[in-house]
Structures are given as structure tokens and as C-alpha cells.
Design a protein around this motif. Structure first.
Motif, PDB file in Angstrom:
ATOM      1  N   LEU A 262      81.123  17.252-126.324  1.00 35.50           N
ATOM      2  CA  LEU A 262      81.093  16.003-126.722  1.00 35.50           C
ATOM      3  C   LEU A 262      80.465  14.844-126.238  1.00 35.50           C
ATOM      4  O   LEU A 262      79.450  14.065-126.740  1.00 35.50           O
ATOM      5  CB  LEU A 262      82.842  15.650-126.729  1.00 35.50           C
ATOM      6  CG  LEU A 262      83.138  14.482-127.199  1.00 35.50           C
ATOM      7  CD1 LEU A 262      82.710  13.935-128.740  1.00 35.50           C
ATOM      8  CD2 LEU A 262      84.541  14.076-127.168  1.00 35.50           C
TER       9      LEU A 262
ATOM     10  N   PHE B 228      79.996   7.717-136.204  1.00 34.91           N
ATOM     11  CA  PHE B 228      79.859   8.924-135.190  1.00 34.91           C
ATOM     12  C   PHE B 228      80.338   8.687-133.955  1.00 34.91           C
ATOM     13  O   PHE B 228      81.189   9.220-133.160  1.00 34.91           O
ATOM     14  CB  PHE B 228      78.704   9.792-135.322  1.00 34.91           C
ATOM     15  CG  PHE B 228      78.996  11.108-134.764  1.00 34.91           C
ATOM     16  CD1 PHE B 228      79.486  12.225-135.336  1.00 34.91           C
ATOM     17  CD2 PHE B 228      78.118  11.280-133.648  1.00 34.91           C
ATOM     18  CE1 PHE B 228      79.676  13.413-134.837  1.00 34.91           C
ATOM     19  CE2 PHE B 228      78.430  12.399-132.935  1.00 34.91           C
ATOM     20  CZ  PHE B 228      79.003  13.559-133.743  1.00 34.91           C
TER      21      PHE B 228
ATOM     22  N   SER C 127      76.581  15.155-126.069  1.00 35.20           N
ATOM     23  CA  SER C 127      76.082  15.214-127.029  1.00 35.20           C
ATOM     24  C   SER C 127      75.685  13.687-127.536  1.00 35.20           C
ATOM     25  O   SER C 127      74.616  13.235-127.852  1.00 35.20           O
ATOM     26  CB  SER C 127      76.652  15.781-128.297  1.00 35.20           C
ATOM     27  OG  SER C 127      76.766  17.045-128.204  1.00 35.20           O
TER      28      SER C 127
ATOM     29  N   GLY D 274      82.669  12.168-137.306  1.00 34.63           N
ATOM     30  CA  GLY D 274      83.020  11.943-135.861  1.00 34.63           C
ATOM     31  C   GLY D 274      84.375  12.509-135.668  1.00 34.63           C
ATOM     32  O   GLY D 274      84.830  13.214-134.566  1.00 34.63           O
TER      33      GLY D 274
ATOM     34  N   TRP E 149      86.918  19.573-133.207  1.00 33.99           N
ATOM     35  CA  TRP E 149      86.488  21.177-132.968  1.00 33.99           C
ATOM     36  C   TRP E 149      85.664  21.282-131.681  1.00 33.99           C
ATOM     37  O   TRP E 149      85.613  22.413-131.110  1.00 33.99           O
ATOM     38  CB  TRP E 149      85.348  21.398-134.018  1.00 33.99           C
ATOM     39  CG  TRP E 149      86.144  21.594-135.461  1.00 33.99           C
ATOM     40  CD1 TRP E 149      86.287  20.731-136.585  1.00 33.99           C
ATOM     41  CD2 TRP E 149      86.733  22.866-135.944  1.00 33.99           C
ATOM     42  NE1 TRP E 149      87.288  21.332-137.482  1.00 33.99           N
ATOM     43  CE2 TRP E 149      87.205  22.609-137.216  1.00 33.99           C
ATOM     44  CE3 TRP E 149      86.920  24.113-135.339  1.00 33.99           C
ATOM     45  CZ2 TRP E 149      87.917  23.608-138.041  1.00 33.99           C
ATOM     46  CZ3 TRP E 149      87.490  25.175-135.854  1.00 33.99           C
ATOM     47  CH2 TRP E 149      88.047  24.955-137.178  1.00 33.99           C
ATOM     48  N   VAL E 150      85.203  20.280-131.100  1.00 37.89           N
ATOM     49  CA  VAL E 150      84.178  20.477-129.927  1.00 37.89           C
ATOM     50  C   VAL E 150      85.037  20.446-128.598  1.00 37.89           C
ATOM     51  O   VAL E 150      86.044  19.595-128.710  1.00 37.89           O
ATOM     52  CB  VAL E 150      83.120  19.708-129.948  1.00 37.89           C
ATOM     53  CG1 VAL E 150      82.180  19.875-131.073  1.00 37.89           C
ATOM     54  CG2 VAL E 150      83.278  18.271-129.647  1.00 37.89           C
TER      55      VAL E 150
ATOM     56  N   THR F 282      83.935   9.494-131.720  1.00 39.57           N
ATOM     57  CA  THR F 282      83.926  10.457-130.560  1.00 39.57           C
ATOM     58  C   THR F 282      83.965  10.302-129.260  1.00 39.57           C
ATOM     59  O   THR F 282      84.497  10.833-128.384  1.00 39.57           O
ATOM     60  CB  THR F 282      82.688  11.537-130.735  1.00 39.57           C
ATOM     61  OG1 THR F 282      81.296  10.532-130.741  1.00 39.57           O
ATOM     62  CG2 THR F 282      82.329  12.194-132.151  1.00 39.57           C
TER      63      THR F 282
ATOM     64  N   PHE G 150      84.405  16.343-135.660  1.00 38.21           N
ATOM     65  CA  PHE G 150      83.575  16.844-134.265  1.00 38.21           C
ATOM     66  C   PHE G 150      84.588  16.728-133.289  1.00 38.21           C
ATOM     67  O   PHE G 150      84.614  17.622-132.492  1.00 38.21           O
ATOM     68  CB  PHE G 150      82.368  15.795-134.192  1.00 38.21           C
ATOM     69  CG  PHE G 150      81.310  16.265-133.334  1.00 38.21           C
ATOM     70  CD1 PHE G 150      80.394  17.575-133.135  1.00 38.21           C
ATOM     71  CD2 PHE G 150      81.310  15.593-131.958  1.00 38.21           C
ATOM     72  CE1 PHE G 150      79.653  17.959-132.458  1.00 38.21           C
ATOM     73  CE2 PHE G 150      80.370  16.246-131.061  1.00 38.21           C
ATOM     74  CZ  PHE G 150      79.625  17.284-131.155  1.00 38.21           C
TER      75      PHE G 150
END
Length: 244
Positions: free
Chosen positions: A97, A141, A100, A85, A91-92, A145, A88
């Protein structure tokens, strides 16, 4: 901050406290409100500190009700989920985010409804090793996030047929540990700042009020109504993440 922003954050703080001691899925609605008025990544750190305040109250009140056996099955998969997480999150973009996570929660809610409809006894599926590992990784995760692991844990415990107080005690201890583990990751990502700490101090009393309301609400809910409420809260919170 405008008056409207302060009011929205105040409502979110109340929901954080309420979710910790009553209906956990409502916590993701608070996450959605924070992300509405703050940048999404900044909001994850801002609400994390409030979640920890609610965790302390919930753990103290339900400390005798936690199922340590259930927690031992989940914990090994949580840390890899947290690490994934964090990667992620680094990067996103914000939109990818939140959508998803919201999409994942909707899939899980639909799965729970299907299992319940086809067979009222979901304990066999919920108690499998695959379910425990999947829940641990997904919770790690999702909480890293978007602070959105409440619905993941809710679906797992409902599938286990966990009684109301054991549900609340197990969730409280699980999330207190997970949220503490998230602090170093958030610090490493540079998400804490002076304004975040000031905002936490301002909103903390409302979290405590929310925990008090939650405690009184939980006492009045029957087991059937409790199960229905946590599932509805899961769907609402997932939709909030997708459309906000």
C-alpha cells in the motif's frame, strides 16, 4: 503509548495543521509518522479525524480564495477514485500500500520537474480535461489508501500556475469535501475505534497550533518560494511513504 510515540504523534499533529494552512505536501510526512508508530491501516483513520480539524480552520480562513471552477472539473473523478482506493485498501498488505502510493507521487513529481524544465508555462498541460480527470481519480485513490493526496493536488495546481492564496483556498475546500466523503468508507472498513477517538481528542490542540504557525508562514512566503516549497515537500513526503 511510550513517551517517544507521544512525541512523534505530537509532531505529526503539528505538521497536519501546518500543511492545511501553508505547505500541503508536508501532510504526507505526518502520514508517514503515523504509519511508523501505528499499523498502517489503523493510522489512516487516526489521522483522518485530525485532517478534518485542520480542514475546518483552513476553509474558514481561505474561504474567499477557493476557485470553484477548478473544483468542478476535479470532483466527478474523485468518487470513483475513493471507491477504488477502498477496494485496494481492503485487499493489499501495508507494505504494498504505502510503496505504491509513494512510487506514484515520485513519478508525478518527476513529471512536474520535466514539464517545468522544458517549458516554464505548464498551464496548457495542467488545464487539460485529461489532467483534471486524472488528478481527481488519483487524489481520490491516494487519499483513501494513505491520506496522501496532498502532493497530487499540489502538482496539479502548480501546473495550473495558481497564485498562492487561490492555491491554499482551493486545496482547503477540496480536501474538506474529500475527507468528509472518506468517513463512511473508513467506518465501513471498521477503522474507527474508541482508542482512535481518544487519540484525536488528545492531539487536536496541536493541530490548531500547527494551523496558526502555517498561517503566519504562508504570509511571509513569496510566490516563487511557495512554489519551490510545495514541490520539495511533495518529493520528501513521497520518499517518506516509500522508505518507511
Amino acid at each position: 503509548m511510550t513517551v517517544t510515540t507521544l512525541v512523534l504523534l505530537g509532531v505529526a499533529a503539528l505538521l497536519v495543521g501546518f500543511a492545511k494552512t501553508a505547505i500541503g505536501g508536508m501532510g504526507s510526512v505526518a502520514v508517514a509518522i503515523f504509519a511508523l508508530v501505528l499499523p498502517t491501516k489503523e493510522s489512516t483513520a487516526a489521522i483522518l479525524l485530525l485532517l478534518l480539524i485542520g480542514d475546518v480552520v483552513a476553509v474558514w480562513h481561505y474561504r474567499r480564495d477557493a476557485d470553484l471552477g477548478l473544483l468542478r472539473r476535479l470532483i466527478p473523478a474523485v468518487l470513483p477514485g475513493l471507491a477504488l482506493g477502498a477496494l485496494f485498501l481492503a485487499w493489499v498488505d501495508d507494505t504494498t500500500l504505502r510503496r505504491s502510493i509513494g512510487g506514484l507521487l515520485l513519478v508525478l513529481a518527476a513529471l512536474q520537474l520535466v514539464l517545468t524544465w522544458r517549458s516554464p508555462d505548464t498551464t496548457r498541460v495542467g488545464s487539460s480535461r485529461v489532467a483534471a480527470v486524472g488528478t481527481g481519480a488519483a487524489a481520490g485513490f491516494a487519499t483513501m489508501t494513505a491520506n496522501a493526496a496532498g502532493p497530487v493536488m499540489t502538482l496539479y495546481l502548480v501546473a495550473q500556475g495558481v497564485e498562492k492564496r487561490r492555491f491554499l483556498g482551493t486545496s482547503a475546500l477540496f480536501f474538506f469535501g474529500v475527507n468528509l466523503c472518506k468517513v463512511p468508507f473508513s467506518v465501513g472498513l471498521g477503522l474507527f475505534g474508541a482508542q482512535t477517538l481518544w487519540r484525536t481528542a488528545l492531539l487536536a490542540p496541536l493541530v490548531l497550533v500547527g494551523t496558526w504557525i502555517g498561517l503566519h508562514t504562508a504570509r511571509r512566503l513569496s510566490q516563487t518560494r511557495f512554489d519551490q516549497a510545495v514541490l520539495v515537500a511533495t518529493v520528501v513526503s513521497a520518499l517518506a511513504l516509500v522508505v518507511r
